[in-house]
Design a protein around this motif. Structure first.
Motif, PDB file in Angstrom:
ATOM      1  N   ALA A  24      18.021  -9.930 -11.480  1.00 58.43           N
ATOM      2  CA  ALA A  24      18.710  -9.613 -12.732  1.00 58.43           C
ATOM      3  C   ALA A  24      18.018  -8.478 -13.470  1.00 58.43           C
ATOM      4  O   ALA A  24      18.670  -7.599 -14.052  1.00 58.43           O
ATOM      5  N   THR A  25      16.683  -8.477 -13.432  1.00 56.05           N
ATOM      6  CA  THR A  25      15.927  -7.398 -14.088  1.00 56.05           C
ATOM      7  C   THR A  25      16.204  -6.059 -13.411  1.00 56.05           C
ATOM      8  O   THR A  25      16.408  -5.034 -14.086  1.00 56.05           O
ATOM      9  N   ARG A  26      16.208  -6.056 -12.071  1.00 57.14           N
ATOM     10  CA  ARG A  26      16.481  -4.809 -11.352  1.00 57.14           C
ATOM     11  C   ARG A  26      17.883  -4.296 -11.673  1.00 57.14           C
ATOM     12  O   ARG A  26      18.087  -3.096 -11.908  1.00 57.14           O
ATOM     13  N   LEU A  27      18.857  -5.191 -11.638  1.00 55.80           N
ATOM     14  CA  LEU A  27      20.233  -4.774 -11.906  1.00 55.80           C
ATOM     15  C   LEU A  27      20.390  -4.284 -13.348  1.00 55.80           C
ATOM     16  O   LEU A  27      21.130  -3.325 -13.604  1.00 55.80           O
ATOM     17  N   ALA A  28      19.708  -4.935 -14.264  1.00 54.98           N
ATOM     18  CA  ALA A  28      19.781  -4.508 -15.668  1.00 54.98           C
ATOM     19  C   ALA A  28      19.247  -3.091 -15.833  1.00 54.98           C
ATOM     20  O   ALA A  28      19.782  -2.297 -16.622  1.00 54.98           O
ATOM     21  N   GLU A  29      18.197  -2.761 -15.080  1.00 53.31           N
ATOM     22  CA  GLU A  29      17.639  -1.408 -15.142  1.00 53.31           C
ATOM     23  C   GLU A  29      18.608  -0.397 -14.532  1.00 53.31           C
ATOM     24  O   GLU A  29      18.797   0.698 -15.061  1.00 53.31           O
ATOM     25  N   GLU A  30      19.245  -0.780 -13.416  1.00 52.29           N
ATOM     26  CA  GLU A  30      20.180   0.127 -12.747  1.00 52.29           C
ATOM     27  C   GLU A  30      21.416   0.396 -13.591  1.00 52.29           C
ATOM     28  O   GLU A  30      21.961   1.509 -13.577  1.00 52.29           O
ATOM     29  N   PHE A  31      21.887  -0.615 -14.316  1.00 52.49           N
ATOM     30  CA  PHE A  31      23.131  -0.486 -15.075  1.00 52.49           C
ATOM     31  C   PHE A  31      22.882  -0.421 -16.578  1.00 52.49           C
ATOM     32  O   PHE A  31      23.775  -0.723 -17.370  1.00 52.49           O
ATOM     33  N   GLY A  33      22.824   0.698 -20.190  1.00 53.72           N
ATOM     34  CA  GLY A  33      23.770   1.530 -20.927  1.00 53.72           C
ATOM     35  C   GLY A  33      25.197   1.401 -20.446  1.00 53.72           C
ATOM     36  O   GLY A  33      26.108   1.987 -21.045  1.00 53.72           O
ATOM     37  N   VAL A  34      25.405   0.667 -19.371  1.00 53.27           N
ATOM     38  CA  VAL A  34      26.758   0.463 -18.835  1.00 53.27           C
ATOM     39  C   VAL A  34      27.205  -0.975 -19.045  1.00 53.27           C
ATOM     40  O   VAL A  34      28.285  -1.227 -19.595  1.00 53.27           O
ATOM     41  N   TYR A  35      26.369  -1.924 -18.626  1.00 53.60           N
ATOM     42  CA  TYR A  35      26.711  -3.332 -18.776  1.00 53.60           C
ATOM     43  C   TYR A  35      25.559  -4.110 -19.400  1.00 53.60           C
ATOM     44  O   TYR A  35      24.387  -3.859 -19.099  1.00 53.60           O
ATOM     45  N   ALA A  36      25.917  -5.057 -20.251  1.00 52.09           N
ATOM     46  CA  ALA A  36      24.930  -5.884 -20.928  1.00 52.09           C
ATOM     47  C   ALA A  36      24.332  -6.900 -19.966  1.00 52.09           C
ATOM     48  O   ALA A  36      24.899  -7.198 -18.913  1.00 52.09           O
ATOM     49  N   ALA A  37      23.208  -7.453 -20.362  1.00 54.48           N
ATOM     50  CA  ALA A  37      22.521  -8.428 -19.517  1.00 54.48           C
ATOM     51  C   ALA A  37      23.410  -9.629 -19.213  1.00 54.48           C
ATOM     52  O   ALA A  37      23.364 -10.173 -18.105  1.00 54.48           O
ATOM     53  N   GLU A  38      24.231 -10.044 -20.182  1.00 53.12           N
ATOM     54  CA  GLU A  38      25.096 -11.208 -19.964  1.00 53.12           C
ATOM     55  C   GLU A  38      26.103 -10.951 -18.847  1.00 53.12           C
ATOM     56  O   GLU A  38      26.371 -11.836 -18.026  1.00 53.12           O
ATOM     57  N   THR A  39      26.664  -9.750 -18.796  1.00 55.56           N
ATOM     58  CA  THR A  39      27.608  -9.397 -17.735  1.00 55.56           C
ATOM     59  C   THR A  39      26.917  -9.383 -16.382  1.00 55.56           C
ATOM     60  O   THR A  39      27.444  -9.895 -15.388  1.00 55.56           O
ATOM     61  N   ILE A  40      25.741  -8.806 -16.348  1.00 54.56           N
ATOM     62  CA  ILE A  40      24.989  -8.734 -15.096  1.00 54.56           C
ATOM     63  C   ILE A  40      24.633 -10.131 -14.606  1.00 54.56           C
ATOM     64  O   ILE A  40      24.765 -10.445 -13.417  1.00 54.56           O
ATOM     65  N   GLU A  41      24.187 -10.997 -15.509  1.00 54.25           N
ATOM     66  CA  GLU A  41      23.860 -12.377 -15.130  1.00 54.25           C
ATOM     67  C   GLU A  41      25.096 -13.084 -14.573  1.00 54.25           C
ATOM     68  O   GLU A  41      25.018 -13.801 -13.575  1.00 54.25           O
ATOM     69  N   PHE A  68      25.462  -8.158  -3.323  1.00 56.79           N
ATOM     70  CA  PHE A  68      26.889  -8.288  -3.592  1.00 56.79           C
ATOM     71  C   PHE A  68      27.189  -8.005  -5.063  1.00 56.79           C
ATOM     72  O   PHE A  68      28.175  -7.332  -5.390  1.00 56.79           O
ATOM     73  N   ALA A  69      26.349  -8.489  -5.969  1.00 59.60           N
ATOM     74  CA  ALA A  69      26.543  -8.226  -7.393  1.00 59.60           C
ATOM     75  C   ALA A  69      26.461  -6.731  -7.674  1.00 59.60           C
ATOM     76  O   ALA A  69      27.231  -6.194  -8.478  1.00 59.60           O
ATOM     77  N   ARG A  70      25.524  -6.037  -7.027  1.00 58.88           N
ATOM     78  CA  ARG A  70      25.399  -4.591  -7.219  1.00 58.88           C
ATOM     79  C   ARG A  70      26.686  -3.880  -6.804  1.00 58.88           C
ATOM     80  O   ARG A  70      27.179  -3.005  -7.512  1.00 58.88           O
ATOM     81  N   GLN A  71      27.229  -4.255  -5.645  1.00 58.37           N
ATOM     82  CA  GLN A  71      28.475  -3.638  -5.183  1.00 58.37           C
ATOM     83  C   GLN A  71      29.611  -3.906  -6.161  1.00 58.37           C
ATOM     84  O   GLN A  71      30.390  -3.006  -6.492  1.00 58.37           O
ATOM     85  N   ARG A  72      29.701  -5.138  -6.645  1.00 60.89           N
ATOM     86  CA  ARG A  72      30.778  -5.492  -7.577  1.00 60.89           C
ATOM     87  C   ARG A  72      30.646  -4.747  -8.896  1.00 60.89           C
ATOM     88  O   ARG A  72      31.641  -4.296  -9.475  1.00 60.89           O
ATOM     89  N   GLN A  74      29.134  -1.832  -9.312  1.00 65.43           N
ATOM     90  CA  GLN A  74      29.476  -0.435  -9.041  1.00 65.43           C
ATOM     91  C   GLN A  74      30.991  -0.257  -9.017  1.00 65.43           C
ATOM     92  O   GLN A  74      31.521   0.736  -9.542  1.00 65.43           O
ATOM     93  N   ALA A  75      31.688  -1.216  -8.406  1.00 64.09           N
ATOM     94  CA  ALA A  75      33.146  -1.148  -8.349  1.00 64.09           C
ATOM     95  C   ALA A  75      33.740  -1.256  -9.741  1.00 64.09           C
ATOM     96  O   ALA A  75      34.649  -0.488 -10.111  1.00 64.09           O
ATOM     97  N   LEU A  76      33.250  -2.196 -10.535  1.00 65.59           N
ATOM     98  CA  LEU A  76      33.771  -2.369 -11.892  1.00 65.59           C
ATOM     99  C   LEU A  76      33.541  -1.114 -12.727  1.00 65.59           C
ATOM    100  O   LEU A  76      34.408  -0.705 -13.516  1.00 65.59           O
ATOM    101  N   ALA A  77      32.386  -0.478 -12.547  1.00 70.25           N
ATOM    102  CA  ALA A  77      32.092   0.750 -13.284  1.00 70.25           C
ATOM    103  C   ALA A  77      33.094   1.843 -12.943  1.00 70.25           C
ATOM    104  O   ALA A  77      33.492   2.636 -13.804  1.00 70.25           O
ATOM    105  N   ARG A  78      33.532   1.889 -11.687  1.00 67.05           N
ATOM    106  CA  ARG A  78      34.550   2.869 -11.297  1.00 67.05           C
ATOM    107  C   ARG A  78      35.899   2.512 -11.910  1.00 67.05           C
ATOM    108  O   ARG A  78      36.611   3.388 -12.420  1.00 67.05           O
ATOM    109  N   VAL A  79      36.255   1.251 -11.863  1.00 64.33           N
ATOM    110  CA  VAL A  79      37.546   0.812 -12.402  1.00 64.33           C
ATOM    111  C   VAL A  79      37.627   1.112 -13.895  1.00 64.33           C
ATOM    112  O   VAL A  79      38.663   1.565 -14.395  1.00 64.33           O
ATOM    113  N   GLU A  80      36.535   0.867 -14.606  1.00 61.89           N
ATOM    114  CA  GLU A  80      36.528   1.028 -16.054  1.00 61.89           C
ATOM    115  C   GLU A  80      36.185   2.446 -16.500  1.00 61.89           C
ATOM    116  O   GLU A  80      36.109   2.726 -17.697  1.00 61.89           O
TER     117      GLU A  80
END
Length: 220
Positions: A24-31, A33-41, A68-72, A74-80
């Motif tokens: 979760a920490t790694r994903l929060a760093e990658e995203f 400014g794009v997604y909040a910690a709650e969304t990533i969790e 899998f969460a990272r891929q999802r 990334q996909a959501l970021a493209r959709v939005e």
């Protein structure tokens, strides 16, 4: 998408709790400014749940969930509209995501390099990839052994410019405005490497044609 915002960490082993928090920490760093910690969790936990009931290797569950969460995400970021880089996105779908779609993903990634994006999924994901498919691809210098069967999710399908289906029939998702192709290919399940080679070669031929259609120059 399953709502797992209340996913109880205490139901998971201590080691997996730690691994998930690290993910979760790694994903929060990658995203950031794009997604909040709650969304990533939420995405991480729902991705974990996708594998927890079927996986025979619990030790790897947090890693699979993170990938899998990272891929999802990334996909959501493209959709939005948070991420637009102009690269075409292709999604390869079959029933178990253990053979045909994984070979297609392997060829596409190998041939397109960083000029296009490819994902894969299955309507009834298996547990592991088909060994003969891994061996047949290795003969071409492509290692798909680190891939894993996974389901598709709405955001992944919606982010794709092209969805290629292979035998998933009515189970394959349909979204208006998305380009669909159906590839009629034999299922490599239960076959030996020699029998998989013709399927592999046909997959490569179709991937090369798709890249041409997308105006993506194959690197090899």
């Amino acid at each position: 998408m399953t709502d797992t915002s209340a996913h109880p960490y205490e139901e998971i082993s201590i080691d997996q709790q730690l691994a998930l928090r690290t993910a979760a920490t790694r994903l929060a760093e990658e995203f950031a400014g794009v997604y909040a910690a709650e969304t990533i969790e939420r995405f991480l936990h729902s991705s974990y749940d996708q594998f927890a009931t079927a996986s025979t290797i619990p030790h790897y569950l947090p890693l699979l969930a993170e990938r899998f969460a990272r891929q999802r995400l990334q996909a959501l970021a493209r959709v939005e509209g948070h991420h637009r880089d102009g690269r075409p996105v292709v999604l390869f779908l079959c029933t178990h995501n253990a053979g045909r779609s994984q070979m297609a993903l392997g060829f596409f990634t190998y041939l397109a390099g960083d000029r296009a994006v490819a994902w894969s999924g299955g309507s009834e994901p298996g547990i592991t990839l088909i060994p003969a498919a891994i061996a047949a691809m290795a003969e071409r210098g492509i290692d798909i052994s680190e891939e894993f069967p996974k389901p598709w999710t709405d955001e992944v399908v919606r982010a794709a410019d092209v969805v290629v289906t292979m035998g998933c029939g009515d189970a394959c998702p349909v979204f208006p405005g998305t380009r669909y192709e159906n590839w009629d290919l034999d299922d490599p399940a239960g076959l030996d490497t020699a029998a998989v080679r013709p399927i592999r070669d046909e997959v490569e031929r179709r991937v090369r044609r798709l890249l041409d259609d997308l105006h993506v120059h194959a690197t090899r």
